[in-house]
Motif scaffolding. Structure first.
Motif, mmCIF file in Angstrom:
data_model
loop_
_atom_site.group_PDB
_atom_site.id
_atom_site.type_symbol
_atom_site.label_atom_id
_atom_site.label_comp_id
_atom_site.label_asym_id
_atom_site.label_seq_id
_atom_site.Cartn_x
_atom_site.Cartn_y
_atom_site.Cartn_z
ATOM 1 N N THR A 153 6.938 -33.955 27.125
ATOM 2 C CA THR A 153 6.851 -32.536 26.755
ATOM 3 C C THR A 153 7.827 -32.232 25.627
ATOM 4 O O THR A 153 7.461 -31.641 24.609
ATOM 5 N N GLN A 195 6.088 -26.927 37.878
ATOM 6 C CA GLN A 195 5.425 -25.922 37.048
ATOM 7 C C GLN A 195 6.233 -24.635 37.027
ATOM 8 O O GLN A 195 6.937 -24.299 37.982
ATOM 9 N N GLY A 196 6.116 -23.921 35.913
ATOM 10 C CA GLY A 196 6.727 -22.603 35.822
ATOM 11 C C GLY A 196 8.194 -22.606 35.473
ATOM 12 O O GLY A 196 8.926 -21.678 35.849
ATOM 13 N N LYS A 234 2.140 -21.336 31.862
ATOM 14 C CA LYS A 234 3.335 -21.792 32.566
ATOM 15 C C LYS A 234 3.721 -23.185 32.083
ATOM 16 O O LYS A 234 2.894 -24.108 32.077
ATOM 17 N N LEU A 235 4.969 -23.328 31.666
ATOM 18 C CA LEU A 235 5.461 -24.620 31.192
ATOM 19 C C LEU A 235 5.600 -25.588 32.363
ATOM 20 O O LEU A 235 6.139 -25.238 33.414
ATOM 21 N N THR A 236 5.097 -26.794 32.169
ATOM 22 C CA THR A 236 5.070 -27.795 33.229
ATOM 23 C C THR A 236 5.788 -29.055 32.755
ATOM 24 O O THR A 236 5.575 -29.498 31.621
ATOM 25 N N LYS A 291 -0.203 -29.953 29.630
ATOM 26 C CA LYS A 291 0.076 -29.644 31.034
ATOM 27 C C LYS A 291 0.265 -28.149 31.282
ATOM 28 O O LYS A 291 0.377 -27.725 32.432
ATOM 29 N N VAL A 292 0.332 -27.354 30.211
ATOM 30 C CA VAL A 292 0.503 -25.908 30.384
ATOM 31 C C VAL A 292 -0.716 -25.330 31.083
ATOM 32 O O VAL A 292 -1.860 -25.580 30.706
ATOM 33 N N THR A 293 -0.469 -24.569 32.143
ATOM 34 C CA THR A 293 -1.536 -23.926 32.903
ATOM 35 C C THR A 293 -1.190 -22.458 33.096
ATOM 36 O O THR A 293 -0.088 -22.131 33.556
ATOM 37 N N GLU A 294 -2.098 -21.601 32.704
ATOM 38 C CA GLU A 294 -1.875 -20.161 32.814
ATOM 39 C C GLU A 294 -0.545 -19.758 32.170
ATOM 40 O O GLU A 294 0.235 -18.973 32.722
ATOM 41 N N TYR A 335 4.296 -24.817 24.382
ATOM 42 C CA TYR A 335 3.167 -24.080 24.955
ATOM 43 C C TYR A 335 1.815 -24.665 24.539
ATOM 44 O O TYR A 335 0.775 -24.271 25.066
ATOM 45 N N VAL A 367 6.017 -33.451 39.533
ATOM 46 C CA VAL A 367 5.626 -32.479 38.519
ATOM 47 C C VAL A 367 6.059 -31.092 38.975
ATOM 48 O O VAL A 367 5.825 -30.696 40.115
#
Length: 358
Positions: A249, A346-347, A330-332, A325-328, A321, A344
């Protein structure tokens, strides 16, 4: 010869590891149900070393070979270069049975695999990696992609090869910087999966840098076994496979913001692993001693260990961003919870990321 099977049902394939295996490429392909026209993709550096040899081997095995040479380096992983490969495939008369063979490092493998996955909705694909990074990581698992100015590997697919043939002798012609960059991915596997392997690297990394055959074969086999195990659990990165992105990342943000090619992929990942190890420490996942061991091993193999001064935390976070792996929004991150195990998360907040980047 060492052989590893990647067990994915109908998409299963072997990985062969040994010195001198390049000489057997034509024979191996002849044993597979393939068409007789081959698109051989390499780069300008590898072509001067092995291009003629591989073309001659394939032609002696009865294949009609079209060779395409892309520029060496990360800047070749573009849709424009892919378009050139499509044109050559059409001109050469490749049909759905005819293979694309990738001879080179991770850039050649990713680009060739992307074309193989998308030309005629998929043609056979064979990986012949010639760099340490490609041999231990990018040639295995089926991730194929090209870069976009806004993000690395954003345009791609999961497309498994039919075979991975790893000739350890090709590393004898690898320059020292590329070899060290490959060791970043090797060290990653110790951190995310195998603490005993990490400890072995602490004691034996110099043997790899000195290109000792036994050490190279052990390292390549160990990394390929780990990646195969992860991919078998989660082929298309719906969960567990994301641990393979430890260090990536941050690393991908460095590559993107610096201009692809300024830092080799492994160099950027090395920096990323240290920053993400500090993130893990701040979350009370890693101990100070474990972070120190990670930094010391990466320093020991002469990899960079700090974020380039010209890159600001704000720009780095903005670039993250675009990470896959960013979902909704949210940094992962894949973060080690100890040396030898990774999870893993998230957020993560921008403030905690900025803290380790400052």
């Amino acid at each position: 010869m060492r052989e590893i099977d990647v067990a994915l049902g109908s998409r299963s394939y072997p990985i062969y590891i040994a010195g001198g295996l390049l000489n057997n490429l034509g024979a191996y392909l002849s044993e597979m149900p393939l068409g007789k026209k081959v698109l051989l993709v390499t780069d300008t550096n590898v072509d001067s070393l092995y291009g003629d040899k591989v073309r001659n081997l394939l032609e002696r095995a009865g294949f009609q070979v079209a060779v395409i040479r892309v520029p060496a380096g990360e800047n070749a992983k573009t849709l424009e270069q892919a378009a050139g490969l499509y044109d050559t495939a059409f001109d050469h008369g490749l049909d759905r049975t005819c293979p694309v063979v990738a001879l080179g490092g991770g850039v050649v493998g990713d680009l060739s695999g992307f074309v193989a996955a998308t030309y005629m909705r998929g043609v056979p694909f064979v990986q012949v990696p010639t760099t340490l990074l490609a041999q231990v990581d990018s040639s295995v698992g089926g991730k194929v992609a090209v870069n976009h100015p806004r993000g690395k590997n954003i345009i791609g697919a999961f497309y498994q090869p039919k075979m991975v043939l790893i000739d350890v002798d090709t590393l004898q012609t690898l320059n020292a910087r590329e070899l060290r960059a490959g060791l970043a991915e090797v060290i990653k596997y110790g951190i995310i999966w195998d603490k005993e392997f990490f400890a072995w690297l602490e004691e034996n990394s110099s043997r790899v840098l000195h290109l000792e055959t036994a050490a190279l074969e052990y390292v390549i086999e160990t990394c390929c076994k780990i990646k195969a195990a992860v991919v078998e659990q989660d082929e298309t990165e719906q969960g567990r496979r994301a641990i393979l992105n430890y260090g990536h990342t941050i690393g991908h943000a460095i590559e993107s913001l610096s201009g692809y090619g300024t830092y080799l992929h492994g160099e950027a990942v090395a920096i990323g692993m240290i920053i993400e190890a500090r993130l893990a420490r701040n979350r009370n996942l890693l101990t100070d001693d474990e972070v120190t061991r990670i930094i010391q091993l990466l320093s020991q193999v002469q990899l960079p260990v700090s974020v380039p001064r010209e890159l600001t935390a704000k720009d780095m976070i903005k670039s993250m961003y675009t990470d896959k792996k960013v979902t909704e929004s949210k940094l992962t991150f894949a973060l080690p919870v100890s040396i030898g195990y990774c999870k893993v998360f998230q957020g993560l907040s921008e403030s905690e990321i900025e803290q380790v980047l400052s």
